[in-house]
Design a protein around this motif. Sequence first.
Motif, PDB file in Angstrom:
ATOM      1  N   LEU A   1       0.841  -1.211   0.000  1.00  0.00           N
ATOM      2  CA  LEU A   1       0.000   0.000   0.000  1.00  0.00           C
ATOM      3  C   LEU A   1       0.870   1.253   0.000  1.00  0.00           C
ATOM      4  O   LEU A   1       0.549   2.243  -0.669  1.00  0.00           O
ATOM      5  CB  LEU A   1      -0.915  -0.002   1.234  1.00  0.00           C
ATOM      6  N   ALA A   2       1.973   1.187   0.738  1.00  0.00           N
ATOM      7  CA  ALA A   2       2.896   2.332   0.756  1.00  0.00           C
ATOM      8  C   ALA A   2       3.472   2.571  -0.634  1.00  0.00           C
ATOM      9  O   ALA A   2       3.713   3.719  -1.038  1.00  0.00           O
ATOM     10  CB  ALA A   2       4.012   2.077   1.763  1.00  0.00           C
ATOM     11  N   LEU A   3       3.672   1.479  -1.358  1.00  0.00           N
ATOM     12  CA  LEU A   3       4.197   1.590  -2.724  1.00  0.00           C
ATOM     13  C   LEU A   3       3.111   2.080  -3.689  1.00  0.00           C
ATOM     14  O   LEU A   3       3.381   2.844  -4.609  1.00  0.00           O
ATOM     15  CB  LEU A   3       4.700   0.208  -3.166  1.00  0.00           C
ATOM     16  N   MET A   4       1.888   1.617  -3.434  1.00  0.00           N
ATOM     17  CA  MET A   4       0.778   1.913  -4.360  1.00  0.00           C
ATOM     18  C   MET A   4       0.463   3.401  -4.406  1.00  0.00           C
ATOM     19  O   MET A   4       0.258   3.961  -5.468  1.00  0.00           O
ATOM     20  CB  MET A   4      -0.469   1.140  -3.897  1.00  0.00           C
ATOM     21  N   LEU A   5       0.404   4.030  -3.254  1.00  0.00           N
ATOM     22  CA  LEU A   5      -0.062   5.410  -3.254  1.00  0.00           C
ATOM     23  C   LEU A   5       0.902   6.334  -2.529  1.00  0.00           C
ATOM     24  O   LEU A   5       1.120   6.191  -1.328  1.00  0.00           O
ATOM     25  CB  LEU A   5      -1.455   5.503  -2.612  1.00  0.00           C
ATOM     26  N   ARG A   6       1.481   7.238  -3.260  1.00  0.00           N
ATOM     27  CA  ARG A   6       2.349   8.266  -2.667  1.00  0.00           C
ATOM     28  C   ARG A   6       1.498   9.528  -2.540  1.00  0.00           C
ATOM     29  O   ARG A   6       1.249  10.225  -3.522  1.00  0.00           O
ATOM     30  CB  ARG A   6       3.565   8.531  -3.559  1.00  0.00           C
ATOM     31  N   PRO A   7       1.044   9.857  -1.339  1.00  0.00           N
ATOM     32  CA  PRO A   7       0.107  10.969  -1.174  1.00  0.00           C
ATOM     33  C   PRO A   7       0.793  12.329  -1.244  1.00  0.00           C
ATOM     34  O   PRO A   7       2.014  12.428  -1.164  1.00  0.00           O
ATOM     35  CB  PRO A   7      -0.459  10.718   0.221  1.00  0.00           C
ATOM     36  N   THR A   8      -0.016  13.345  -1.333  1.00  0.00           N
ATOM     37  CA  THR A   8       0.494  14.710  -1.239  1.00  0.00           C
ATOM     38  C   THR A   8       1.009  14.944   0.183  1.00  0.00           C
ATOM     39  O   THR A   8       2.102  15.418   0.391  1.00  0.00           O
ATOM     40  CB  THR A   8      -0.620  15.716  -1.588  1.00  0.00           C
ATOM     41  N   PHE A   9       0.171  14.610   1.153  1.00  0.00           N
ATOM     42  CA  PHE A   9       0.609  14.524   2.548  1.00  0.00           C
ATOM     43  C   PHE A   9      -0.433  13.737   3.311  1.00  0.00           C
ATOM     44  O   PHE A   9      -1.517  13.405   2.773  1.00  0.00           O
ATOM     45  CB  PHE A   9       0.848  15.900   3.172  1.00  0.00           C
ATOM     46  N   VAL A  10      -0.091  13.370   4.526  1.00  0.00           N
ATOM     47  CA  VAL A  10      -1.043  12.642   5.368  1.00  0.00           C
ATOM     48  C   VAL A  10      -1.206  13.392   6.689  1.00  0.00           C
ATOM     49  O   VAL A  10      -0.321  14.154   7.107  1.00  0.00           O
ATOM     50  CB  VAL A  10      -0.569  11.198   5.672  1.00  0.00           C
ATOM     51  N   VAL A  11      -2.348  13.156   7.300  1.00  0.00           N
ATOM     52  CA  VAL A  11      -2.599  13.672   8.647  1.00  0.00           C
ATOM     53  C   VAL A  11      -2.931  12.479   9.533  1.00  0.00           C
ATOM     54  O   VAL A  11      -3.864  11.724   9.243  1.00  0.00           O
ATOM     55  CB  VAL A  11      -3.769  14.682   8.655  1.00  0.00           C
ATOM     56  N   LEU A  12      -2.140  12.308  10.558  1.00  0.00           N
ATOM     57  CA  LEU A  12      -2.408  11.249  11.530  1.00  0.00           C
ATOM     58  C   LEU A  12      -3.281  11.853  12.631  1.00  0.00           C
ATOM     59  O   LEU A  12      -2.863  12.781  13.328  1.00  0.00           O
ATOM     60  CB  LEU A  12      -1.093  10.716  12.109  1.00  0.00           C
ATOM     61  N   ASP A  13      -4.486  11.319  12.724  1.00  0.00           N
ATOM     62  CA  ASP A  13      -5.492  11.884  13.630  1.00  0.00           C
ATOM     63  C   ASP A  13      -5.382  11.225  15.010  1.00  0.00           C
ATOM     64  O   ASP A  13      -5.919  10.145  15.240  1.00  0.00           O
ATOM     65  CB  ASP A  13      -6.885  11.656  13.013  1.00  0.00           C
ATOM     66  N   GLY A  14      -4.674  11.894  15.882  1.00  0.00           N
ATOM     67  CA  GLY A  14      -4.517  11.387  17.243  1.00  0.00           C
ATOM     68  C   GLY A  14      -5.382  12.129  18.238  1.00  0.00           C
ATOM     69  O   GLY A  14      -5.034  12.230  19.417  1.00  0.00           O
ATOM     70  N   THR A  15      -6.516  12.661  17.745  1.00  0.00           N
ATOM     71  CA  THR A  15      -7.427  13.310  18.701  1.00  0.00           C
ATOM     72  C   THR A  15      -8.028  12.268  19.630  1.00  0.00           C
ATOM     73  O   THR A  15      -8.310  12.539  20.794  1.00  0.00           O
ATOM     74  CB  THR A  15      -8.548  14.072  17.967  1.00  0.00           C
ATOM     75  N   ARG A  16      -8.269  11.066  19.076  1.00  0.00           N
ATOM     76  CA  ARG A  16      -8.655   9.919  19.899  1.00  0.00           C
ATOM     77  C   ARG A  16      -7.730   8.774  19.507  1.00  0.00           C
ATOM     78  O   ARG A  16      -7.414   8.611  18.329  1.00  0.00           O
ATOM     79  CB  ARG A  16     -10.096   9.494  19.630  1.00  0.00           C
ATOM     80  N   VAL A  17      -7.358   7.988  20.483  1.00  0.00           N
ATOM     81  CA  VAL A  17      -6.477   6.854  20.199  1.00  0.00           C
ATOM     82  C   VAL A  17      -7.163   5.578  20.669  1.00  0.00           C
ATOM     83  O   VAL A  17      -7.476   5.429  21.853  1.00  0.00           O
ATOM     84  CB  VAL A  17      -5.119   7.019  20.921  1.00  0.00           C
ATOM     85  N   LEU A  18      -7.425   4.670  19.711  1.00  0.00           N
ATOM     86  CA  LEU A  18      -7.993   3.361  20.063  1.00  0.00           C
ATOM     87  C   LEU A  18      -6.804   2.467  20.436  1.00  0.00           C
ATOM     88  O   LEU A  18      -6.184   1.857  19.583  1.00  0.00           O
ATOM     89  CB  LEU A  18      -8.756   2.774  18.869  1.00  0.00           C
TER      90      LEU A  18
END
Lengths: 336, 316
Positions: free
Chosen positions: A247-264
């Motif tokens: 998946l990391a190879l498949m899609l190189r995004p513009t950027f990502v946001v890791l949403d740590g407002t809640r952590v499961l």
Amino acid sequence: MNDDRRRFLKQAGLAAGVAVGAGWASLAPSNWPLSLRDPDGERGKPGRRSLVLPKNGYAVEASSLLPHLGVSRGVDVDLLVKAAVGAIGGIGRFVQPRDVVLIKPNVAFERAAALGATTNPDVLAALIRLVRSAGASEVRVADNPIESPESCFARSGIRTAAIEAGARVFTPHPSDFSVLETPGATHIARWPFFWRPFVGVTKVIGVAPVKDHNLCRASMTTKNWYGLLGGRRNQFHQDIHGIIADLALMLRPTFVVLDGTRVLFRSGPTGGSLADVKLGGTLVASTDSLAADAYGWSELLERRDEALPAYFAKSAERGLGITDWKTLRVKEEQVA
Amino acid sequence: MRLGLGVLALLAAIALWVAWAGRHPDPTLFADPHALLDPGVSAVPRGALPAGLVPAGWQESGLARFNPENLYVKIDGRADFFIARGFKDLAFVTLRETGAASGASVDVEFYDLGTPANANGALVGEKPPELDAQSKDGSTWYVARNAMFLARGPYYVRAIGGDESPAVLAGLEHLRGVMQASLAAGEKSWADALFGDRLGIAPGRVAFQQENAFSFGFAKDVYVATLEDGESELFVTKAKDAAAAAALALQFEKGFQEYGEPVKRGAATWVKDRYLGTFARAEGIGDTVVGIRGAANLDDAEKGLARLRAAVGAGS
């Protein structure tokens, strides 16, 4: 006698040739010449052409000066998003007027947002507003959830949040998938991909929650792209770390946001109990999914004493990111 | 000559069939997996899911059933947790309060795991360590803020409230009562009697690991009880006879030694974990393997194992 023998040998040779040919056609790997193997069923579909994503994905030019990771902490999600993205160059670095931007949240399960199994809809809405403020001509939100798409988008609050913030929501239908070619991938070299929302897209942003995961130990921004696959994707759980590296190879995004407002932090990826969720009050923005996820592993899941899941090393071996985030430039900001 | 032509024709037909099959795969490969489920259709049988799940003013909807083949459609990523615990069937419904502004809802996941040991094992496997489970009249359960988890007989129930409002909590309590009244309690296993009746360890502390206990491939059908310190674990499993039990105990010892060093005390050999510094040992008593792991020191380890040994002896 000689004629009979010659005829017999000719017929036997012909028969053997046909058998070998049939065997080759049916058993040779699908990417070998003349192979008719069809492991994912895509070869049998009429009129479907294979697709490829842009060579460098949707990434923008790398910067040697800006921080690799932008970390914001606080409560106000609009300020959190602005600060995290601002730390890595600001939205203007990534989105220009007339861009068509696809935002991929994690909407995998039919769960209320408070249960932490899906992206926080308030964070998504703030991100949409920020992207629109940069002049994007269209913002799209898409995911192919595990459970019923309509229910997942409704109960997670993602549909309402996205529409109210000014985005178009794409939920999957069978005709929305086309075969995507990902050269070099182990499992998804050719695989059904949720293509319709990508048509005409110029930028792609991932926004994913921080979750414990029963199989891969942690689901964050890299695992998030699983929600773009179609077909019988559950079979990939046999090699969960391999597929995440794909998946990391498949899609190189513009950027990502890791949403740590809640952590499961346990019982993932589905969760269900508020006792399994802690408030993290943190967002991480980066052009490097692996670095953002490595930060989430140690600082948000608080597993800094444990080794990173194997998919980090598999992805890093392919040059898809940096797993030792402490070696990178990190800008942290506290907001209201 | 005719025979040869016949063989050639047969081979050609096979080749054509292979080519045709390659171009016309099973259409179910492309089916939308959600379409196969038909959730919410009244024709879906309830199976063992009790009726009357909703209190007054609530409504049930969206009944769907899942089997080991399609469980991933509901809980992909989590399915293996249940499949490793004997999963047979999942019935799912949503309960919603009607006519109220609160919009309270509870999702009910009703798992049939085949045996009470598996159901209790799933409950213990998911239970947060800071929460204690209660046991009464054959049910074991705990409430974790918005959610209730209950094991009764071979069934494991996860009831997930949309929030932790009074309406949701009342709905969870009603649900527990219905499950208690409608489902038969499972028979006590030999390990329940051992840990519960003879050692006084609550069912919510006893996990059953059908496969791969302690990540040892050879360790099957192992019951593991966590002691009060939250770290030490007593464990038992049955072998076919005394010789097999002794051999299995030796396998455990070798397994522990992969992470530690042997330590002698008296006639007994213990294994000290080289990373955690904790102690472990297994031994055979008749056809039963008994053991302890995770003990903080040798004295506690010896005491714990002696308790277990005495309890097994008292039951034989």
